[in-house]
Write a protein that holds these residues in place. Structure first.
Motif, PDB file in Angstrom:
ATOM      1  N   LEU A 249       0.836  -1.195   0.000  1.00  0.00           N
ATOM      2  CA  LEU A 249       0.000   0.000   0.000  1.00  0.00           C
ATOM      3  C   LEU A 249       0.873   1.247   0.000  1.00  0.00           C
ATOM      4  O   LEU A 249       1.866   1.324   0.718  1.00  0.00           O
ATOM      5  CB  LEU A 249      -0.893  -0.006   1.248  1.00  0.00           C
ATOM      6  CG  LEU A 249      -1.719   1.254   1.515  1.00  0.00           C
ATOM      7  CD1 LEU A 249      -2.844   1.371   0.506  1.00  0.00           C
ATOM      8  CD2 LEU A 249      -2.271   1.222   2.941  1.00  0.00           C
TER       9      LEU A 249
ATOM     10  N   ASP B 167     -11.831  14.019 -11.448  1.00  0.00           N
ATOM     11  CA  ASP B 167     -12.130  13.378 -10.172  1.00  0.00           C
ATOM     12  C   ASP B 167     -13.301  14.060  -9.467  1.00  0.00           C
ATOM     13  O   ASP B 167     -14.136  13.391  -8.849  1.00  0.00           O
ATOM     14  CB  ASP B 167     -10.890  13.408  -9.272  1.00  0.00           C
ATOM     15  CG  ASP B 167      -9.794  12.473  -9.765  1.00  0.00           C
ATOM     16  OD1 ASP B 167     -10.081  11.637 -10.641  1.00  0.00           O
ATOM     17  OD2 ASP B 167      -8.656  12.590  -9.280  1.00  0.00           O
TER      18      ASP B 167
ATOM     19  N   CYS C  79     -14.057   5.908   0.688  1.00  0.00           N
ATOM     20  CA  CYS C  79     -13.727   4.864  -0.291  1.00  0.00           C
ATOM     21  C   CYS C  79     -14.108   5.274  -1.711  1.00  0.00           C
ATOM     22  O   CYS C  79     -13.608   4.681  -2.678  1.00  0.00           O
ATOM     23  CB  CYS C  79     -14.401   3.545   0.087  1.00  0.00           C
ATOM     24  SG  CYS C  79     -13.572   2.672   1.440  1.00  0.00           S
ATOM     25  N   CYS C  80     -14.975   6.264  -1.842  1.00  0.00           N
ATOM     26  CA  CYS C  80     -15.293   6.787  -3.178  1.00  0.00           C
ATOM     27  C   CYS C  80     -14.053   7.380  -3.843  1.00  0.00           C
ATOM     28  O   CYS C  80     -13.989   7.504  -5.072  1.00  0.00           O
ATOM     29  CB  CYS C  80     -16.390   7.849  -3.083  1.00  0.00           C
ATOM     30  SG  CYS C  80     -18.005   7.198  -2.626  1.00  0.00           S
TER      31      CYS C  80
ATOM     32  N   ALA D 254      -6.509   8.712  -4.396  1.00  0.00           N
ATOM     33  CA  ALA D 254      -6.927   7.312  -4.341  1.00  0.00           C
ATOM     34  C   ALA D 254      -6.237   6.574  -3.190  1.00  0.00           C
ATOM     35  O   ALA D 254      -6.854   5.748  -2.507  1.00  0.00           O
ATOM     36  CB  ALA D 254      -6.621   6.625  -5.667  1.00  0.00           C
ATOM     37  N   SER D 255      -4.961   6.870  -2.942  1.00  0.00           N
ATOM     38  CA  SER D 255      -4.235   6.173  -1.876  1.00  0.00           C
ATOM     39  C   SER D 255      -4.712   6.594  -0.496  1.00  0.00           C
ATOM     40  O   SER D 255      -4.471   5.896   0.496  1.00  0.00           O
ATOM     41  CB  SER D 255      -2.730   6.445  -2.005  1.00  0.00           C
ATOM     42  OG  SER D 255      -2.432   7.808  -1.747  1.00  0.00           O
TER      43      SER D 255
ATOM     44  N   ALA E  52      -7.819   6.727   0.410  1.00  0.00           N
ATOM     45  CA  ALA E  52      -9.020   5.973   0.762  1.00  0.00           C
ATOM     46  C   ALA E  52      -8.748   4.849   1.772  1.00  0.00           C
ATOM     47  O   ALA E  52      -9.395   4.795   2.829  1.00  0.00           O
ATOM     48  CB  ALA E  52      -9.681   5.426  -0.500  1.00  0.00           C
ATOM     49  N   PRO E  53      -7.813   3.915   1.504  1.00  0.00           N
ATOM     50  CA  PRO E  53      -7.597   2.844   2.488  1.00  0.00           C
ATOM     51  C   PRO E  53      -7.037   3.349   3.807  1.00  0.00           C
ATOM     52  O   PRO E  53      -7.348   2.792   4.869  1.00  0.00           O
ATOM     53  CB  PRO E  53      -6.608   1.906   1.778  1.00  0.00           C
ATOM     54  CG  PRO E  53      -5.968   2.727   0.718  1.00  0.00           C
ATOM     55  CD  PRO E  53      -6.984   3.718   0.290  1.00  0.00           C
TER      56      PRO E  53
ATOM     57  N   LEU F 164     -11.367   5.970  -4.202  1.00  0.00           N
ATOM     58  CA  LEU F 164     -10.653   4.917  -4.929  1.00  0.00           C
ATOM     59  C   LEU F 164     -10.785   5.068  -6.439  1.00  0.00           C
ATOM     60  O   LEU F 164      -9.925   4.599  -7.193  1.00  0.00           O
ATOM     61  CB  LEU F 164     -11.162   3.541  -4.500  1.00  0.00           C
ATOM     62  CG  LEU F 164     -10.745   3.065  -3.104  1.00  0.00           C
ATOM     63  CD1 LEU F 164     -11.521   1.814  -2.723  1.00  0.00           C
ATOM     64  CD2 LEU F 164      -9.242   2.810  -3.051  1.00  0.00           C
ATOM     65  N   VAL F 165     -11.856   5.714  -6.892  1.00  0.00           N
ATOM     66  CA  VAL F 165     -12.046   5.878  -8.339  1.00  0.00           C
ATOM     67  C   VAL F 165     -11.297   7.092  -8.873  1.00  0.00           C
ATOM     68  O   VAL F 165     -11.305   7.344 -10.080  1.00  0.00           O
ATOM     69  CB  VAL F 165     -13.546   6.001  -8.689  1.00  0.00           C
ATOM     70  CG1 VAL F 165     -14.316   4.808  -8.182  1.00  0.00           C
ATOM     71  CG2 VAL F 165     -14.147   7.296  -8.130  1.00  0.00           C
TER      72      VAL F 165
ATOM     73  N   ARG G 145      -3.317   9.743  -7.878  1.00  0.00           N
ATOM     74  CA  ARG G 145      -2.883   8.668  -6.997  1.00  0.00           C
ATOM     75  C   ARG G 145      -2.863   9.089  -5.529  1.00  0.00           C
ATOM     76  O   ARG G 145      -3.124   8.275  -4.640  1.00  0.00           O
ATOM     77  CB  ARG G 145      -1.509   8.175  -7.452  1.00  0.00           C
ATOM     78  CG  ARG G 145      -1.588   7.329  -8.695  1.00  0.00           C
ATOM     79  CD  ARG G 145      -0.240   6.838  -9.167  1.00  0.00           C
ATOM     80  NE  ARG G 145       0.449   7.843  -9.969  1.00  0.00           N
ATOM     81  CZ  ARG G 145       1.384   7.563 -10.875  1.00  0.00           C
ATOM     82  NH1 ARG G 145       1.719   6.309 -11.094  1.00  0.00           N
ATOM     83  NH2 ARG G 145       1.965   8.511 -11.565  1.00  0.00           N
TER      84      ARG G 145
END
Length: 667
Positions: free
Chosen positions: A210, A481, A276-277, A287-288, A290-291, A279-280, A284
């Motif tokens: 990750l 985005d 988590c949205c 998106a990174s 989100a987790p 993630l789309v 980067r």
């Protein structure tokens, strides 16, 4: 609930958290060691500029992240200055400026992800900055310097951010509870949740690869403290309420948990699904996040529904001293009880005036500038920005940051004739194509340089990269985005509210208030940024992340309020009475939670990045608007005006109320 609130099992819960503290939270100190602040993580993955950068890094074995050293003497460069430049960078020939007052030297730096670029650039800065003669200005800029300064922006502020967040939460909890001891328990739970979440992030990086940025860790701290404290305030308020109804604190806690757990779970699920949205997202860095944020939300929820109840039970009623809840005592009528009475007199006028006022604040966005230029990305310019400005003063616009064009060699003439191209600096065979380094006529951060990039991309088969192309691609990806993540997040939140409230009209109404609240925060925020702070523009990152976090966290207050209203309507069978009772019970909780959450995100302003300052303030302003206007005035007024129809198609008034447990002796 028995395990979490049992007389013996509460000690087992504490032992589990002690084990987590020793095994997982202890790894939090290593979290910064695995962050990746490489430029690749802050650019769109699929963009041409990213493809060019990756291709060049592969072909040059990573030696393609140049450091640009600029020497400036206003009275004119001397032979001694030239000799110094040649000594600082052996084997590199300094290039003089046309005005004779500056020198430029380019040193290739290994751009590998193992920290080599950071160490090399730092060594170069130490070498060239040592014993600088009077009258000579020296600065290190270029892609390598921008990368290092970007990484330092997070590393240097990490401890400061944590301390400011801790102090803010501690002060507000002390003011809210007016107890010398009680505030320590939610703060302790939040600290452990933060440590465990950072430890888990470290393990995820080690085990799954990750990618975590310094930005992600900074936001994780604010999120865990903010959301976790919100959950703690709601639970403690309900626990205090139950202690007034029964004497056994274990039964009181079980009742409080049974009542609040669905609300807290729905709240956590909303934030979890909302982040988590991201993630789309094509960016980067977004998106990174989100987790990382998801781990934080889960840890905050777990700590406040297991650790905090156990701590409260261990210490007993006296932890509330001097305002210890006694059996049969009645809470004094508070501000929000009186506010509810006022709202109920003319609810339609109240919500109409409130909507008008919030809409007027949205108008503050008129004329807002969107997109922060790279040269103005910091609240205080680091050396890379200072050096870039020196270069722009003495060298042609694109001298320090040429546009990279990878195309067939036969396109050389067309490249040279492209408007905005000063000259082709070099042409190097690259397999079956050629790498052209093109000097634009305009500075790399300018709109005209971006237009030159677009014209070069019209050449068939050409890949165009470099600093100007990267800025352009980043802006385009951020706009995409926004268009993708915003409706997705709203849809997710709507579904959660429908499932929780078993209604369609109420969730639609609440989502509409969420959109209005965000627009108001953005409008008010821009007025602050432009008129008071003098910031250059609104950052796309600030808008996107501000929306996701403000909407997801703001819905918490919707959930706190409307779920309690529904419970009271079901208990009493009277819609109006249920709305006023729900507001009276949750108003103080929402007020306290909003103040704490606003404070935790305001702490992000210690970061030296303009977009981070804007992000923190947008969330803080939005949360305060949510707290004092939207959730506590607008939503109750709408619920009162619409009446029982708001619950369609369900009928909470027809549901049987849950009887309270019989009172028992104080234990």
């Amino acid at each position: 609930m028995r395990f979490l609130t049992g007389r013996r099992s509460k000690w087992a819960v504490l032992l589990v958290w002690a084990a987590l503290a020793m095994s997982v939270a202890s790894l939090a100190r290593h979290a910064n060691d695995v962050t990746d602040n490489n430029i690749a993580e802050f650019t769109p993955a699929a963009a041409d500029s990213s493809k060019v950068r990756e291709l060049l890094a592969k072909e040059t074995s990573g030696q393609d992240m140049p450091a640009v050293v600029v020497y400036v003497r206003d009275s004119g460069i001397t032979p001694a200055d030239r000799a110094r430049a040649e000594h600082d960078l052996p084997g590199v020939r300094p290039i003089p400026s046309a005005d004779g007052r500056a020198l430029l030297a380019v040193q290739p730096v290994n751009g590998a992800d193992d920290g080599t670029a950071y160490d090399t650039l730092t060594a170069i800065r130490q070498r060239v900055g040592k014993d600088v003669p009077d009258g000579l200005k020296v600065a290190v800029t270029g892609p390598a310097a921008f990368y290092v300064d970007g990484a330092d922006a997070f590393l240097d502020a990490d401890l400061t951010l944590l301390l400011v967040t801790l102090a803010a939460v501690a002060v507000f909890l002390l003011l809210i509870y007016r107890s010398p001891v009680l505030w320590l328990l939610p703060l302790l739970a939040a600290c452990l949740a933060t440590g465990v979440s950072q430890g888990l992030v470290y393990l995820l990086v080690q085990g799954t690869g990750l990618v975590v940025t310094g930005m992600g860790l900074g936001i994780l701290t604010a999120l865990v403290f903010g959301a976790g404290t919100d959950y703690a305030l709601l639970l403690i308020a309900r626990y205090r309420e139950e202690l007034r109804a029964q004497g056994d604190r274990h039964l009181a806690m079980a009742t409080a948990l049974r009542a609040t757990l669905p609300v807290l779970a729905a709240s956590a699920a909303t934030v979890l699904l909302g982040v988590c949205c991201l993630l789309v997202a094509d960016m980067r860095s977004s998106a990174s996040l989100a987790p990382v944020a998801a781990v934080g939300v889960v840890c905050a929820f777990a700590a406040m529904t297991t650790l905090l109840p156990a701590l409260l039970l261990v210490f007993g009623r006296w932890i509330f001293w001097p305002l210890v809840p006694r059996i049969g005592s009645v809470a004094r009528e508070g501000l929000w009880s009186r506010a509810g009475t006022l709202v109920s007199r003319r609810p339609r006028a109240v919500w109409a005036v409130t909507v008008l006022g919030l809409t007027a604040l949205c108008a503050g966005l008129a004329g807002a500038r969107i997109g922060i230029p790279g040269t103005e990305a910091y609240t205080s310019p680091p050396e890379s920005i200072v050096g870039q400005r020196l270069l722009s003063d003495h060298f042609p616009g694109g001298m320090s940051a040429p546009i990279e064009v990878i195309a067939e060699s036969g396109h050389a003439a067309r490249i040279a004739r492209t408007p905005g191209v000063a000259r082709i600096v070099s042409a190097t065979p690259y397999g079956d194509r050629t790498r052209f380094r093109v000097a634009p006529t305009d500075p790399p951060e300018s709109e005209r340089a971006e237009q030159t990039v677009l014209r070069l991309r019209e050449i068939p088969g050409a890949l165009v990269g470099g600093q100007s192309a990267q800025q352009l691609d980043t802006a385009l990806a951020q706009q995409r985005d926004l268009r993708l993540v915003v409706p997705l997040a709203l849809a997710v939140i709507l579904v959660v509210l429908v499932l929780l409230l078993r209604s369609i009209l109420a969730p639609l109404l609440l989502v509409a208030t969420v959109v209005l609240s965000f627009g108001t925060a953005l409008g008010a925020g821009w007025l602050i940024f432009d008129r008071i702070l003098g910031l250059p523009a609104l950052g796309f990152d600030a808008i996107l992340l501000g929306f996701v976090f403000l909407v997801a966290l703001g819905v918490d207050y919707n959930i706190f309020l409307v779920h309690r209203v529904r419970e009271e309507v079901s208990r009493t069978g009277d819609h109006r009475r249920g709305v006023l009772s729900g507001l009276a019970h949750t108003g103080p909780v929402i007020t306290g939670a909003g103040l704490v959450l606003a404070a935790t995100f305001t702490a992000l302003t210690v970061l030296p990045l303009v977009w981070a300052v804007e992000f923190g303030l947008i969330v803080a302003v939005g949360v305060l608007i949510d707290t004092f206007l939207v959730r506590s005035v607008l939503v109750p007024a709408l619920l009162l005006d619409i009446g029982e129809r708001v619950w369609w198609p369900s009928r909470p008034g027809g549901e049987r109320a849950r009887p309270r447990p019989a009172r028992t002796l104080v234990r």
